[in-house]
Motif scaffolding. Structure first.
Motif, short mmCIF file in Angstrom:
data_model
loop_
_atom_site.label_atom_id
_atom_site.label_comp_id
_atom_site.label_asym_id
_atom_site.label_seq_id
_atom_site.Cartn_x
_atom_site.Cartn_y
_atom_site.Cartn_z
N PHE A 174 9.75 19.07 0.55
CA PHE A 174 10.34 18.20 -0.23
C PHE A 174 8.49 17.67 0.04
O PHE A 174 8.03 17.13 -1.24
CB PHE A 174 10.99 17.16 -0.26
CG PHE A 174 12.63 18.00 -0.41
CD1 PHE A 174 12.76 18.19 -1.86
CD2 PHE A 174 13.02 18.62 0.14
CE1 PHE A 174 14.34 19.60 -2.40
CE2 PHE A 174 14.28 19.10 0.23
CZ PHE A 174 14.69 19.81 -1.08
N LEU A 175 7.95 16.93 0.54
CA LEU A 175 7.00 16.17 0.97
C LEU A 175 5.94 16.79 2.10
O LEU A 175 6.38 17.80 3.14
CB LEU A 175 7.42 14.71 1.36
CG LEU A 175 8.11 14.29 2.41
CD1 LEU A 175 6.82 14.06 3.42
CD2 LEU A 175 8.00 13.38 2.51
N ALA A 176 4.82 16.44 2.06
CA ALA A 176 3.67 16.94 3.13
C ALA A 176 2.68 16.05 3.21
O ALA A 176 2.24 14.49 2.02
CB ALA A 176 2.86 18.00 2.83
N MET A 219 0.71 -1.21 -0.28
CA MET A 219 -0.16 -0.35 0.17
C MET A 219 1.06 1.04 -0.19
O MET A 219 1.87 1.44 0.74
CB MET A 219 -0.89 -0.13 1.39
CG MET A 219 -1.66 1.07 1.12
SD MET A 219 -2.97 1.07 2.80
CE MET A 219 -3.74 2.54 2.79
N ARG A 220 0.57 1.92 -0.66
CA ARG A 220 1.24 3.49 -1.33
C ARG A 220 1.09 4.06 0.36
O ARG A 220 -0.16 4.61 0.35
CB ARG A 220 0.75 4.14 -2.16
CG ARG A 220 1.08 4.11 -3.78
CD ARG A 220 0.84 3.98 -4.88
NE ARG A 220 0.81 5.52 -4.37
CZ ARG A 220 1.16 6.25 -5.26
NH1 ARG A 220 2.43 5.52 -6.53
NH2 ARG A 220 1.26 7.29 -5.84
N ASN A 221 2.11 4.59 0.41
CA ASN A 221 1.98 5.64 1.95
C ASN A 221 1.85 7.39 1.45
O ASN A 221 1.62 7.05 0.27
CB ASN A 221 3.73 6.23 2.66
CG ASN A 221 3.99 4.53 3.47
OD1 ASN A 221 3.49 3.87 3.35
ND2 ASN A 221 5.30 4.46 3.34
N GLU A 222 1.07 7.98 1.99
CA GLU A 222 0.23 8.95 2.00
C GLU A 222 0.78 10.25 2.57
O GLU A 222 0.66 10.21 3.44
CB GLU A 222 -0.93 8.77 3.10
CG GLU A 222 -1.68 7.71 2.35
CD GLU A 222 -3.08 7.85 0.64
OE1 GLU A 222 -2.87 8.91 0.34
OE2 GLU A 222 -2.99 6.85 0.56
N TYR A 223 1.08 10.26 0.95
CA TYR A 223 1.81 11.64 1.54
C TYR A 223 1.66 12.43 0.22
O TYR A 223 2.32 12.24 -0.83
CB TYR A 223 3.38 12.00 2.35
CG TYR A 223 4.70 10.89 1.52
CD1 TYR A 223 4.58 11.24 0.50
CD2 TYR A 223 4.31 9.86 1.85
CE1 TYR A 223 6.01 10.35 -0.85
CE2 TYR A 223 5.61 9.22 1.34
CZ TYR A 223 6.25 8.93 0.30
OH TYR A 223 6.72 8.28 -0.38
N SER A 224 2.20 14.13 0.08
CA SER A 224 2.16 14.38 -0.88
C SER A 224 3.48 14.85 -0.99
O SER A 224 4.42 15.62 -0.28
CB SER A 224 1.38 15.72 -0.99
OG SER A 224 0.21 15.55 -0.70
#
Length: 491
Positions: free
Chosen positions: A60-62, A1-6
Motif C-alpha cells: 500500500f506504500l513504498a 515534515m512529511r514522511n518520505e514514502y509513496s
C-alpha cells in the motif's frame, strides 16, 4: 515534515468501530484504524509503526523500493488475470432444446418432447468439436446442456468419441460434463459415462415435495422419485463423487434452506452453490411467484452459512461453493476461473455456448435471451464462421472493452473491485445497456452485501470459523487444517 514514502493505488471503505478496510489493485487487503488511515494519507505515518510495516509489506506504500513494490503488485495482478491465458476453456454444447420437464423457472425456455427439429445434428456437432479444438487453451471442458441432453444421447456419444479422437493429436486436458435431470438414465449410458470418465451435474432443490413443486415432468409423474433412484444407480456405476447437484433457490425453498442442506447431506453430497434466481427464460416470466428481494436472499445466505459452519465443526464436511470462490479471491492470489467473477467478463473469453442449430453465444444467458427473439449477442454460426471470426469479432471485442471492472462507473472506486466481476449480458437484460447501472443492480447489491459479511467474519477472526473456510478453499479435511496450524504454532 512529511514522511518520505509513496502511496500506491488502493480503494477503501469505512467500517464500524472507526476501522477502514483497504484493498490494493492486486487484491491484498488490510484493516487499519481511522487515525492510521488519516496519518497515511497525510504522510504522517511513522516508519516504526507496526501499521507502516504491514502497509509496506502488502504494497500500500513504498519508501526506497517503489520500483520493486510496483513490480510485485503487477506480478500479483497477472496471477489474478491468469484466466486470460486459458482462452475459452469451457465449451457448452446444447445438444437439444427438448426437455421431459417443464420447470417454471427454466432459464432455457425448453421445448416439448415432440419437437425434434431442435436437436443438434451431426454436421453441426462435428464442426462444433473442430472449432473447440481451435482454442489455444491447454484445458478443454465440453459441457452438454439442454433442454435435457440425454434426449439426444447419440450425438453426445458421437461428440465424446470424436473429441477423444482429435485429442490423440491435440493432447489437451479434455473433460466432459453432462448436465442432466437423470430421469432418462439407462445402464448403457452409465457404462459409457464410466468408460469415458464423464462428470455428471444434476439438479436438486430439496426433498421430494420441494423438488417436485417447480420441477414438473411433462408426463405428470414425480421427477424426484426417478431422480433419487437413478442417482443411486449412477453412483454404483461411477462412484460417489461422479455427480454433483445444482440448487435453484425460489421463494418456495428460500426459508427452508436448512432442510434443503440436510437433504443434500443425506444424499451424500459434500457441498452446495447458493445461487439467487436469475432473470432469464421462464424465470423472468414467473418472477412474481418465484422471486424475492436481495435483502431476503442475503439474510437467508447468512443464516445458512452459520449453519454450515456448525455442521463442519460437528464433523460433517460440507462446503458452500460461492463463499469458497469469494474466499479464494480474497485470501489467495490465484484466479478462480469462475465466469461471473472475472474482469474483463468471462463471456466468450472463458466460456462459450453452441446452440443446437449451430449459433454461437458468449454465455448461456445470451443464448437464453435469444430464445425470446433478441439475438444481439449472437457471435456467429459454426457452419458459416471461422474460429477467428467468432472469437475475434466485433461483438467479443465490445464485450471485453465494456466489461473491465477497473474502469466501470461505480466499480472503479469500489473496495470490492478486486474480488467481483462483470456480467454484461445481465446488465443488458436489466438496463438495455451492457455497462449497466450499479445503483440499481441486484447483482452488485447482492455481492456487496455478501462481501460485507465475509469481511466482517475475517475481521472477527474466529479460529474455528476461519479453519472451516480454509478447509473449503484448500479442499482438505478440517482436522488436517487444524493439525497443520497447531504444528506451525508449536514450531
Amino acid at each position: 515534515m512529511r514522511n518520505e514514502y509513496s502511496i500506491l493505488p488502493f480503494t477503501f471503505k469505512r467500517l464500524p468501530h472507526r476501522k477502514m478496510l483497504m484493498v490494493n489493485q492486486s487484491g491484498e487487503f488490510t484493516f487499519v484504524s481511522s487515525d492510521d488511515f488519516n496519518n497515511l494519507l497525510n504522510h504522517d505515518l511513522v516508519a516504526d509503526n507496526s501499521t507502516y510495516f504491514e502497509l509496506k509489506g502488502k504494497h500500500f506504500l513504498a519508501d526506497t523500493d517503489l520500483d520493486i513494490a510496483q513490480e510485485m503488485v503487477a506480478t500479483q495482478l497477472r496471477s489474478r488475470k491468469s484466466f486470460l491465458r486459458h482462452f475459452s476453456s469451457l465449451h457448452m454444447i446444447v445438444v437439444t432444446a427438448r426437455c421431459n420437464f417443464i420447470c417454471d423457472y427454466c432459464h432455457a425456455s425448453s421445448a416439448a418432447l415432440e419437437q425434434q427439429k431442435v436437436d443438434m445434428n451431426w454436421a453441426v456437432a462435428k464442426k462444433t468439436v473442430e472449432l473447440i479444438f481451435s482454442s489455444p487453451s491447454p484445458v478443454l471442458k465440453i459441457e452438454f446442456q439442454g433442454g435435457e441432453p440425454l434426449l439426444n444421447w447419440p450425438i453426445i456419444k458421437e461428440i465424446v468419441q470424436y473429441g477423444i479422437f482429435l485429442n490423440r493429436f491435440a493432447k489437451r486436458q479434455l473433460e466432459f460434463v453432462i448436465c442432466t435431470n437423470l430421469t432418462l438414465l439407462t445402464e448403457e449410458m452409465i457404462d459409457f459415462i464410466k468408460e469415458h470418465k464423464i462428470t455428471i451435474s444434476t439438479s436438486l432443490d430439496g426433498p421430494k415435495l420441494i423438488q417436485d413443486l417447480h420441477r414438473k415432468t411433462r408426463e405428470g409423474y414425480s421427477g424426484y422419485d426417478v431422480f433419487h433412484s437413478n442417482l443411486q444407480r449412477l453412483r454404483e456405476g461411477i462412484g460417489q463423487d461422479g455427480a454433483s447437484a445444482l440448487l435453484t433457490i425460489t421463494k418456495s425453498n428460500l426459508s427452508r434452506l436448512q432442510e434443503v442442506i440436510d437433504h443434500y447431506v443425506e444424499l451424500g453430497f459434500d457441498g452446495v452453490f447458493l445461487r439467487a434466481l436469475n432473470p432469464y427464460g421462464f424465470a423472468r416470466q414467473n418472477m412474481e411467484q418465484l422471486g424475492y428481494s436481495v435483502e431476503e436472499f442475503v439474510g437467508e445466505y447468512k443464516n445458512i452459512l452459520r449453519y454450515l459452519i456448525e455442521l463442519n465443526l460437528q464433523g460433517i464436511p460440507f462446503a458452500e461453493y460461492y463463499t469458497t470462490l469469494l474466499f479464494q479471491r480474497i485470501l489467495t492470489p490465484f484466479s478462480t476461473g469462475f465466469v461471473d467473477l472475472q474482469s474483463p467478463s468471462g463471456a466468450a473469453i472463458s466460456g462459450v455456448i453452441y446452440d443446437y442449430n449451430g449459433e454461437v453465444y458468449p454465455t448461456d444467458e445470451a443464448r437464453m435471451l435469444a430464445r425470446t427473439g433478441d439475438r444481439r449477442f449472437k457471435m456467429g454460426h459454426v457452419l458459416k464462421n471461422s474460429y477467428e471470426e467468432l472469437f475475434a469479432g466485433a461483438l467479443v471485442k465490445k464485450l471485453v472493452k465494456k466489461s473491465c471492472i477497473e474502469v466501470l462507473p461505480g466499480c472503479a472506486s469500489c473496495v470490492y473491485q478486486a474480488y467481483c466481476g462483470v456480467d454484461p449480458i445481465r446488465n443488458y437484460v436489466e438496463t438495455k445497456d451492457i455497462v449497466g447501472h450499479r445503483p440499481s443492480s441486484d447483482f452488485c447489491k447482492k455481492n456487496t452485501m455478501i462481501l460485507d459479511h465475509l469481511f466482517q467474519l475475517i475481521d472477527e477472526n474466529d479460529p474455528d470459523v476461519m479453519d472451516v473456510f480454509w478447509s473449503w478453499i484448500t479442499r482438505r479435511p478440517l482436522e488436517e487444517i487444524r493439525h497443520d496450524k497447531f504444528n506451525r504454532n508449536s514450531s
